[in-house]
Design an enzyme around this catalytic site. Sequence first.
Site, mmCIF file in Angstrom:
data_model
loop_
_atom_site.group_PDB
_atom_site.id
_atom_site.type_symbol
_atom_site.label_atom_id
_atom_site.label_comp_id
_atom_site.label_asym_id
_atom_site.label_seq_id
_atom_site.Cartn_x
_atom_site.Cartn_y
_atom_site.Cartn_z
ATOM 1 N N ASN A 7 0.874 -1.176 0.000
ATOM 2 C CA ASN A 7 0.000 0.000 0.000
ATOM 3 C C ASN A 7 0.911 1.226 0.000
ATOM 4 O O ASN A 7 1.426 1.629 1.039
ATOM 5 C CB ASN A 7 -0.895 -0.021 1.245
ATOM 6 C CG ASN A 7 -1.861 1.145 1.274
ATOM 7 O OD1 ASN A 7 -1.811 2.031 0.430
ATOM 8 N ND2 ASN A 7 -2.738 1.135 2.253
ATOM 9 N N ARG A 90 -2.392 -2.001 -3.614
ATOM 10 C CA ARG A 90 -3.635 -1.250 -3.459
ATOM 11 C C ARG A 90 -3.548 0.010 -4.332
ATOM 12 O O ARG A 90 -2.535 0.713 -4.325
ATOM 13 C CB ARG A 90 -3.804 -0.825 -2.006
ATOM 14 C CG ARG A 90 -4.968 0.096 -1.814
ATOM 15 C CD ARG A 90 -4.903 0.826 -0.501
ATOM 16 N NE ARG A 90 -6.029 1.732 -0.392
ATOM 17 C CZ ARG A 90 -5.992 2.880 0.245
ATOM 18 N NH1 ARG A 90 -4.872 3.281 0.830
ATOM 19 N NH2 ARG A 90 -7.047 3.644 0.317
ATOM 20 N N HIS A 180 -12.776 2.960 -0.371
ATOM 21 C CA HIS A 180 -12.821 1.889 0.640
ATOM 22 C C HIS A 180 -13.538 0.646 0.092
ATOM 23 O O HIS A 180 -14.034 -0.177 0.855
ATOM 24 C CB HIS A 180 -13.602 2.312 1.905
ATOM 25 C CG HIS A 180 -13.009 3.428 2.694
ATOM 26 N ND1 HIS A 180 -13.793 4.411 3.257
ATOM 27 C CD2 HIS A 180 -11.738 3.705 3.040
ATOM 28 C CE1 HIS A 180 -13.020 5.268 3.919
ATOM 29 N NE2 HIS A 180 -11.770 4.854 3.794
ATOM 30 N N LEU A 209 -15.842 3.180 9.319
ATOM 31 C CA LEU A 209 -15.663 4.426 10.072
ATOM 32 C C LEU A 209 -14.248 4.486 10.637
ATOM 33 O O LEU A 209 -13.928 3.812 11.620
ATOM 34 C CB LEU A 209 -16.685 4.494 11.217
ATOM 35 C CG LEU A 209 -18.153 4.193 10.842
ATOM 36 C CD1 LEU A 209 -19.035 4.111 12.081
ATOM 37 C CD2 LEU A 209 -18.690 5.242 9.877
ATOM 38 N N GLY A 210 -13.398 5.242 9.971
ATOM 39 C CA GLY A 210 -12.010 5.391 10.440
ATOM 40 C C GLY A 210 -11.669 6.864 10.439
ATOM 41 O O GLY A 210 -12.525 7.697 10.692
ATOM 42 N N ASN A 211 -10.408 7.188 10.130
ATOM 43 C CA ASN A 211 -10.063 8.595 9.910
ATOM 44 C C ASN A 211 -10.832 9.112 8.724
ATOM 45 O O ASN A 211 -11.353 10.209 8.726
ATOM 46 C CB ASN A 211 -8.570 8.719 9.618
ATOM 47 C CG ASN A 211 -7.810 9.002 10.865
ATOM 48 O OD1 ASN A 211 -8.281 9.725 11.730
ATOM 49 N ND2 ASN A 211 -6.633 8.414 10.963
ATOM 50 N N ARG A 241 -12.038 15.790 7.621
ATOM 51 C CA ARG A 241 -12.765 16.170 6.399
ATOM 52 C C ARG A 241 -14.219 16.501 6.711
ATOM 53 O O ARG A 241 -14.820 15.893 7.595
ATOM 54 C CB ARG A 241 -12.744 15.024 5.383
ATOM 55 C CG ARG A 241 -11.374 14.707 4.857
ATOM 56 C CD ARG A 241 -11.441 13.546 3.874
ATOM 57 N NE ARG A 241 -10.225 12.767 3.962
ATOM 58 C CZ ARG A 241 -10.143 11.459 3.741
ATOM 59 N NH1 ARG A 241 -11.224 10.778 3.414
ATOM 60 N NH2 ARG A 241 -8.995 10.836 3.849
ATOM 61 N N ILE A 332 -12.934 3.362 14.136
ATOM 62 C CA ILE A 332 -14.052 3.797 14.984
ATOM 63 C C ILE A 332 -15.117 2.704 15.053
ATOM 64 O O ILE A 332 -15.607 2.360 16.133
ATOM 65 C CB ILE A 332 -14.647 5.118 14.437
ATOM 66 C CG1 ILE A 332 -13.612 6.244 14.547
ATOM 67 C CG2 ILE A 332 -15.938 5.478 15.163
ATOM 68 C CD1 ILE A 332 -14.041 7.558 13.904
ATOM 69 N N GLY A 333 -15.466 2.158 13.893
ATOM 70 C CA GLY A 333 -16.518 1.135 13.833
ATOM 71 C C GLY A 333 -16.185 -0.105 14.643
ATOM 72 O O GLY A 333 -17.057 -0.746 15.225
ATOM 73 N N GLU A 334 -14.881 -0.441 14.711
ATOM 74 C CA GLU A 334 -14.472 -1.656 15.421
ATOM 75 C C GLU A 334 -14.274 -1.428 16.920
ATOM 76 O O GLU A 334 -14.215 -2.395 17.681
ATOM 77 C CB GLU A 334 -13.154 -2.186 14.834
ATOM 78 C CG GLU A 334 -13.290 -2.717 13.427
ATOM 79 C CD GLU A 334 -11.945 -2.968 12.754
ATOM 80 O OE1 GLU A 334 -10.948 -3.219 13.458
ATOM 81 O OE2 GLU A 334 -11.896 -2.891 11.508
ATOM 82 N N GLU A 386 -8.375 -5.401 4.325
ATOM 83 C CA GLU A 386 -8.177 -5.089 2.904
ATOM 84 C C GLU A 386 -6.991 -5.842 2.317
ATOM 85 O O GLU A 386 -7.021 -6.257 1.159
ATOM 86 C CB GLU A 386 -7.976 -3.570 2.752
ATOM 87 C CG GLU A 386 -9.257 -2.792 3.021
ATOM 88 C CD GLU A 386 -9.029 -1.355 3.442
ATOM 89 O OE1 GLU A 386 -8.633 -1.137 4.601
ATOM 90 O OE2 GLU A 386 -9.244 -0.455 2.620
#
Length: 400
Positions: A7, A90, A180, A209-211, A241, A332-334, A386
């Site tokens: 990546n 990626r 994503h 849901l991350g940065n 953002r 965030i989601g995790e 990913e």
Amino acid sequence: MKILVINAGSSSMKYQLIDMDDESVIAKGNCERIGVDGHFKHKTGDGREYETDVIMNNHTEAFIQIKNALIDEKYGVIKNLSEVSAIGHRVVQGGSLFSESTIVTEEVIKGIESLIPLAPLHNAAHVQGIRACIEVFGKDVPEVVVFDTAFHSTMPQKAFMYPVPYEYYEKYAVRRYGFHGTSHRYVSGRCAELMGKNIEDLKIITCHLGNGSSITAIDGGKVIDTSMGLTPLDGIMMGTRTGSLDPSVVTFIADKEKLSPSEMDTVLNKKSGLLGISGVSSDDRDVSAAAADGNKRAQLAIDMLEYEILKYIGSYTAVLGGVDAIVFTAGIGENQHSHREKICEALAYAGVKIDVQKNKELIHGAEGKISTDESSVEVFVIPTNEELVIARDTKALVEK
Ligand code: ADP
């Protein structure tokens, strides 16, 4: 078969070496501050690790570090580079050119290059990474590119068009692409597995849901809409953002503050979101901690974030004509169970019921269902992966 997943960013390059026999990570690491000074981190699956400051002037020099680490006597994981069967990269923007993963050829590299105007920072870095990789590993090792946009290529035109004059779509390919995709693809597939159902029969909303954050509506395994757009700035508010705005906010502020397009771009991408509202941090953990300490702007930022996620879930439920499962993933989601709880509480009207204790327990990489048996929608926490998708696509393509 061992596959190296890359990546490449403009000043960083993350890697994982994956053993496809059991899909385990044999080694992973990161080259940071490429072209600045250079910092290299390497960790093996069996727990050996080191990090060091080392000058990396460009991506080729970064690849040399990776190569040396993989075969190092003390920290290495393979005897010989020939053990690396293929390399998967990626790539953020595949535009309308690439709707699936593909083997790298000169023509493919040129295609990715032609999309640089649509993703200036990312695609330019990916091309540098791919070329550097060929230089260091040689032309005989097959390389594959996996696009963040590809999974979203099934969106119907009514979902991907912006209502600006049609000529801008024709002239500049201005449209929603979504990002994503590899993550949404992985977690939706995994969700179907966990439900023991065929993905063709499911309506799923995936919340990455991350940065950077995006939410996707997936019908029968195919994306029908996603919140990110032409660039990753669209959709829900993020760490720094804005997400979607009344476009007049942009012209109004630029005019008042006498900002050039690129200065305005910095405000929208780097100074807004959780950071802009809270004034505390772009990191959800810091903002949540400040909110718990009574900081009102931090609390407002959290309230806004949860509200926006809820709005997307509501509108995607409508466009899907119902929803069977909701998935939370990424940093965030995790981990931030309090957001999940708030959002799911607000979805009680749709029959969503979660097990509050189970929700609290599923953090730090744990996977599972947080909805109760009575819930009419199943809700899951699924850590994204990913790199594994990239490795699987790479394996499949080189075996073909
Ligand atoms: P990126 O989009 O850069 O890949 P991540 O998916 O790592 O980012 O998400 C970063 C966000 O996730 C931050 O807002 C952070 O607060 C949150 N996060 C990451 N790890 C944790 C954790 N262990 N506990 C709580 N929140 C976390």
